[in-house]
Design a protein around this motif. Structure first.
Motif, PDB file in Angstrom:
ATOM      1  N   UNK A 145       0.854  -1.195   0.000  1.00 39.98           N
ATOM      2  CA  UNK A 145       0.000   0.000   0.000  1.00 39.98           C
ATOM      3  C   UNK A 145       0.885   1.238   0.000  1.00 39.98           C
ATOM      4  N   UNK A 146       0.790   2.026  -1.052  1.00 43.08           N
ATOM      5  CA  UNK A 146       1.610   3.227  -1.170  1.00 43.08           C
ATOM      6  C   UNK A 146       0.783   4.372  -1.753  1.00 43.08           C
ATOM      7  N   UNK A 147      -0.146   4.855  -0.988  1.00 44.09           N
ATOM      8  CA  UNK A 147      -0.986   5.969  -1.451  1.00 44.09           C
ATOM      9  C   UNK A 147      -0.442   7.323  -1.008  1.00 44.09           C
ATOM     10  N   UNK A 148       0.723   7.339  -0.394  1.00 38.67           N
ATOM     11  CA  UNK A 148       1.250   8.563   0.195  1.00 38.67           C
ATOM     12  C   UNK A 148       1.555   9.629  -0.848  1.00 38.67           C
ATOM     13  N   UNK A 149       2.150   9.242  -1.975  1.00 37.85           N
ATOM     14  CA  UNK A 149       2.409  10.208  -3.043  1.00 37.85           C
ATOM     15  C   UNK A 149       1.096  10.730  -3.625  1.00 37.85           C
ATOM     16  N   UNK A 150       0.111   9.854  -3.735  1.00 37.55           N
ATOM     17  CA  UNK A 150      -1.206  10.271  -4.251  1.00 37.55           C
ATOM     18  C   UNK A 150      -1.850  11.292  -3.313  1.00 37.55           C
ATOM     19  N   UNK A 151      -1.764  11.047  -2.017  1.00 41.62           N
ATOM     20  CA  UNK A 151      -2.318  11.993  -1.042  1.00 41.62           C
ATOM     21  C   UNK A 151      -1.591  13.330  -1.139  1.00 41.62           C
ATOM     22  N   UNK A 152      -0.264  13.280  -1.246  1.00 43.61           N
ATOM     23  CA  UNK A 152       0.517  14.517  -1.375  1.00 43.61           C
ATOM     24  C   UNK A 152       0.100  15.287  -2.621  1.00 43.61           C
ATOM     25  N   UNK A 153      -0.093  14.592  -3.737  1.00 37.69           N
ATOM     26  CA  UNK A 153      -0.493  15.261  -4.975  1.00 37.69           C
ATOM     27  C   UNK A 153      -1.853  15.936  -4.842  1.00 37.69           C
ATOM     28  N   UNK A 154      -2.813  15.251  -4.225  1.00 39.31           N
ATOM     29  CA  UNK A 154      -4.142  15.843  -4.033  1.00 39.31           C
ATOM     30  C   UNK A 154      -4.043  17.067  -3.119  1.00 39.31           C
ATOM     31  N   UNK A 155      -3.297  16.933  -2.020  1.00 41.48           N
ATOM     32  CA  UNK A 155      -3.120  18.050  -1.093  1.00 41.48           C
ATOM     33  C   UNK A 155      -2.460  19.233  -1.797  1.00 41.48           C
TER      34      UNK A 155
END
Length: 95
Positions: A28-38
């Motif tokens: 599970x690696x959604x951290x970059x996705x969260x950063x992009x949305x933020x």
């Protein structure tokens, strides 16, 4: 008594379970996705490892704001720290 390596082994299991649940690949690696949305919403330039740090801090704050033992918070904090380490390493060593 639970040892440090017991916690690490438990974290591996949790990360694999989350990866299968959310990504289907055991990682599970959604951290970059969260950063992009933020970043899109705010104009900031956070990276995935910043998100892992924030989530690690969230778990630590929850754990230390009450006088009770919550193993899930400990496991999540350790997991976020290890994911943060991976993301920082990958960012500075993109090979």
């Amino acid at each position: 008594m639970k040892t440090s390596t017991d916690f690490l082994n438990d974290c591996v299991k949790v990360q694999e379970e989350r990866g299968a649940e959310y990504e289907g690949n055991g990682k599970e690696r959604s951290f970059d996705k969260v950063a992009n949305v933020f970043n899109e919403k705010t104009g900031y330039n956070l990276k995935g490892f910043h998100i892992a740090l924030i989530l690690q801090d969230l778990k630590d704050v929850r754990m230390f704001s009450s006088d009770r033992y919550h193993e899930d918070s400990l496991l999540d904090s350790i997991s976020y720290a290890s994911i943060k380490a991976e993301l920082v390493h990958t960012y500075y060593n993109p090979k």
